[in-house]
Design a protein around this motif. Structure first.
Motif, PDB file in Angstrom:
ATOM      1  N   LYS A 177       9.710 -10.292   6.228  1.00 35.28           N
ATOM      2  CA  LYS A 177      10.580  -9.125   6.394  1.00 35.28           C
ATOM      3  C   LYS A 177       9.890  -7.825   5.975  1.00 35.28           C
ATOM      4  O   LYS A 177      10.209  -6.756   6.482  1.00 35.28           O
ATOM      5  CB  LYS A 177      11.853  -9.302   5.565  1.00 35.28           C
ATOM      6  CG  LYS A 177      12.701 -10.498   5.978  1.00 35.28           C
ATOM      7  CD  LYS A 177      13.928 -10.609   5.085  1.00 35.28           C
ATOM      8  CE  LYS A 177      14.780 -11.810   5.461  1.00 35.28           C
ATOM      9  NZ  LYS A 177      15.968 -11.944   4.568  1.00 35.28           N
ATOM     10  N   TYR A 178       8.974  -7.921   5.021  1.00 29.68           N
ATOM     11  CA  TYR A 178       8.319  -6.731   4.492  1.00 29.68           C
ATOM     12  C   TYR A 178       6.800  -6.911   4.498  1.00 29.68           C
ATOM     13  O   TYR A 178       6.303  -8.031   4.398  1.00 29.68           O
ATOM     14  CB  TYR A 178       8.759  -6.449   3.047  1.00 29.68           C
ATOM     15  CG  TYR A 178      10.181  -5.975   2.887  1.00 29.68           C
ATOM     16  CD1 TYR A 178      10.470  -4.622   2.747  1.00 29.68           C
ATOM     17  CD2 TYR A 178      11.235  -6.884   2.871  1.00 29.68           C
ATOM     18  CE1 TYR A 178      11.776  -4.192   2.592  1.00 29.68           C
ATOM     19  CE2 TYR A 178      12.545  -6.461   2.721  1.00 29.68           C
ATOM     20  CZ  TYR A 178      12.811  -5.114   2.578  1.00 29.68           C
ATOM     21  OH  TYR A 178      14.102  -4.679   2.430  1.00 29.68           O
ATOM     22  N   THR A 179       6.119  -5.803   4.608  1.00 29.33           N
ATOM     23  CA  THR A 179       4.670  -5.789   4.456  1.00 29.33           C
ATOM     24  C   THR A 179       4.336  -5.063   3.153  1.00 29.33           C
ATOM     25  O   THR A 179       4.792  -3.940   2.932  1.00 29.33           O
ATOM     26  CB  THR A 179       3.990  -5.075   5.634  1.00 29.33           C
ATOM     27  OG1 THR A 179       4.252  -5.809   6.827  1.00 29.33           O
ATOM     28  CG2 THR A 179       2.486  -5.002   5.430  1.00 29.33           C
ATOM     29  N   LEU A 180       3.565  -5.716   2.292  1.00 28.79           N
ATOM     30  CA  LEU A 180       3.154  -5.124   1.021  1.00 28.79           C
ATOM     31  C   LEU A 180       1.760  -4.528   1.168  1.00 28.79           C
ATOM     32  O   LEU A 180       0.823  -5.211   1.594  1.00 28.79           O
ATOM     33  CB  LEU A 180       3.154  -6.174  -0.085  1.00 28.79           C
ATOM     34  CG  LEU A 180       2.477  -5.773  -1.400  1.00 28.79           C
ATOM     35  CD1 LEU A 180       3.198  -4.586  -2.036  1.00 28.79           C
ATOM     36  CD2 LEU A 180       2.435  -6.947  -2.364  1.00 28.79           C
ATOM     37  N   ALA A 218      -2.011  -0.570   6.071  1.00 29.82           N
ATOM     38  CA  ALA A 218      -1.101   0.514   5.699  1.00 29.82           C
ATOM     39  C   ALA A 218      -1.129   1.642   6.728  1.00 29.82           C
ATOM     40  O   ALA A 218      -0.088   2.211   7.069  1.00 29.82           O
ATOM     41  CB  ALA A 218      -1.473   1.051   4.316  1.00 29.82           C
ATOM     42  N   SER A 219      -2.322   1.985   7.228  1.00 27.58           N
ATOM     43  CA  SER A 219      -2.433   3.080   8.192  1.00 27.58           C
ATOM     44  C   SER A 219      -1.672   2.789   9.479  1.00 27.58           C
ATOM     45  O   SER A 219      -1.195   3.715  10.143  1.00 27.58           O
ATOM     46  CB  SER A 219      -3.908   3.335   8.525  1.00 27.58           C
ATOM     47  OG  SER A 219      -4.618   3.732   7.379  1.00 27.58           O
ATOM     48  N   MET A 266       2.076   0.674  -4.808  1.00 25.60           N
ATOM     49  CA  MET A 266       2.495  -0.526  -4.078  1.00 25.60           C
ATOM     50  C   MET A 266       3.599  -0.116  -3.119  1.00 25.60           C
ATOM     51  O   MET A 266       4.608   0.444  -3.527  1.00 25.60           O
ATOM     52  CB  MET A 266       2.993  -1.609  -5.040  1.00 25.60           C
ATOM     53  CG  MET A 266       1.920  -2.184  -5.935  1.00 25.60           C
ATOM     54  SD  MET A 266       2.569  -3.423  -7.091  1.00 25.60           S
ATOM     55  CE  MET A 266       3.136  -4.699  -5.955  1.00 25.60           C
ATOM     56  N   ILE A 267       3.414  -0.401  -1.839  1.00 27.03           N
ATOM     57  CA  ILE A 267       4.346   0.044  -0.806  1.00 27.03           C
ATOM     58  C   ILE A 267       4.912  -1.171  -0.090  1.00 27.03           C
ATOM     59  O   ILE A 267       4.168  -2.038   0.370  1.00 27.03           O
ATOM     60  CB  ILE A 267       3.626   0.960   0.204  1.00 27.03           C
ATOM     61  CG1 ILE A 267       2.907   2.105  -0.520  1.00 27.03           C
ATOM     62  CG2 ILE A 267       4.598   1.499   1.243  1.00 27.03           C
ATOM     63  CD1 ILE A 267       1.846   2.773   0.320  1.00 27.03           C
ATOM     64  N   ALA A 295       8.093  -4.314   9.275  1.00 22.54           N
ATOM     65  CA  ALA A 295       6.817  -3.895   9.859  1.00 22.54           C
ATOM     66  C   ALA A 295       5.722  -4.879   9.512  1.00 22.54           C
ATOM     67  O   ALA A 295       4.625  -4.500   9.120  1.00 22.54           O
ATOM     68  CB  ALA A 295       6.453  -2.495   9.362  1.00 22.54           C
ATOM     69  N   ASN A 296       6.050  -6.145   9.625  1.00 26.88           N
ATOM     70  CA  ASN A 296       5.094  -7.180   9.216  1.00 26.88           C
ATOM     71  C   ASN A 296       3.957  -7.283  10.224  1.00 26.88           C
ATOM     72  O   ASN A 296       4.046  -7.988  11.216  1.00 26.88           O
ATOM     73  CB  ASN A 296       5.798  -8.531   9.075  1.00 26.88           C
ATOM     74  CG  ASN A 296       4.873  -9.580   8.492  1.00 26.88           C
ATOM     75  OD1 ASN A 296       3.897  -9.232   7.835  1.00 26.88           O
ATOM     76  ND2 ASN A 296       5.161 -10.829   8.734  1.00 26.88           N
ATOM     77  N   LYS A 297       2.882  -6.525   9.973  1.00 27.73           N
ATOM     78  CA  LYS A 297       1.733  -6.512  10.874  1.00 27.73           C
ATOM     79  C   LYS A 297       0.562  -7.331  10.332  1.00 27.73           C
ATOM     80  O   LYS A 297      -0.498  -7.354  10.930  1.00 27.73           O
ATOM     81  CB  LYS A 297       1.270  -5.071  11.076  1.00 27.73           C
ATOM     82  CG  LYS A 297       2.294  -4.148  11.711  1.00 27.73           C
ATOM     83  CD  LYS A 297       2.375  -4.361  13.202  1.00 27.73           C
ATOM     84  CE  LYS A 297       3.339  -3.348  13.841  1.00 27.73           C
ATOM     85  NZ  LYS A 297       2.800  -1.997  13.877  1.00 27.73           N
TER      86      LYS A 297
END
Length: 230
Positions: free
Chosen positions: A60-63, A179-180, A98-99, A104-106
């Motif tokens: 669900k999330y990208t760290l 991240a980019s 930490m974001i 946006a799980n890429k």
């Protein structure tokens, strides 16, 4: 001279132990605060925590853990944090952050595998370097200084440190690339140079070890040529 060498060796190992102990200390402090916070939670707080924990679900999330550079260090007033000494909100500029980006799980299987592989290789290189360093110190203490085995050990230490530098930078660049692609912070640039500057000492030390190895090699070659001449 041997006394000075022993003092330098003990100091160096003390620095290594201090570095490792520092990491464990910070981890222990964080764990203590987490346990203390969990012990004082109400049922409502625990339900909220369950929802917050979803951010660690990589489906669900990208760290991303990245460094950021603000465009305008004087005009950014959007981010604040509570100052527990005064109870007021204090303006901060997140630099190393930490974001968690939702939906946006890429991070592909290949990216995750690369991150894991580089981490394991760095660990092996660290152990390889320490073993080579211990063997080099042992040889010097035995008065086996200008020997070909020490040349090999110096070259190995240099290679290990340079490999650790390259892999460490690559790992952080992977995070920057991820991240980019999914995150564009207002007023900030994602910093690609910090991974290099944070690890540049590894590169310098590795090159210095390689140079020492070549100096030893030249000295040994000259000694052997003189012995053959005699």
């Amino acid at each position: 001279m041997k006394k000075k060498f022993n003092i330098l060796c003990v100091t160096m190992f003390a620095v290594i132990i201090l570095y490792i102990a520092g990491g464990f200390t910070y981890s222990g402090v964080i764990a203590y605060h987490m346990i203390k916070q969990a012990a004082g939670m109400t049922v409502t707080d625990k339900e909220k925590l369950k929802n917050d924990i979803e951010i660690f679900d990589n489906t669900k999330y990208t760290l991303c853990t990245v460094s950021m550079i603000p465009y305008n260090i004087f005009g950014n007033k959007e981010t604040t944090i509570e100052n527990t000494l005064t109870g007021e909100q204090t303006q901060i500029m997140p630099v190393k952050s930490m974001i968690f980006v939702k939906g946006a799980n890429k991070t592909s299987w290949a990216t995750d595998t690369a991150m894991t592989a580089t981490g394991l290789i760095v660990l092996v290189a660290d152990i390889f370097f320490l073993c080579s360093l211990i063997m080099f110190i042992r040889n010097v203490r035995r008065h086996e200084i200008f020997e070909w085995k020490n040349v090999k050990l110096l070259r190995r230490m240099g290679t290990a440190l340079i490999a650790i530098f390259i892999l460490s930078v690559m790992t952080e660049w992977i995070l920057c690339a991820v991240a980019s692609g999914i995150f564009a912070p207002k007023g900030y640039l994602i910093d690609w140079f910090t991974p290099v500057s944070e690890n540049i000492l590894l590169l310098g030390t590795g090159i210095a070890a390689m140079i020492m190895g070549e100096v030893f090699s030249c000295g040994l070659q000259m000694r052997e040529e003189q012995e053959l001449t005699i």
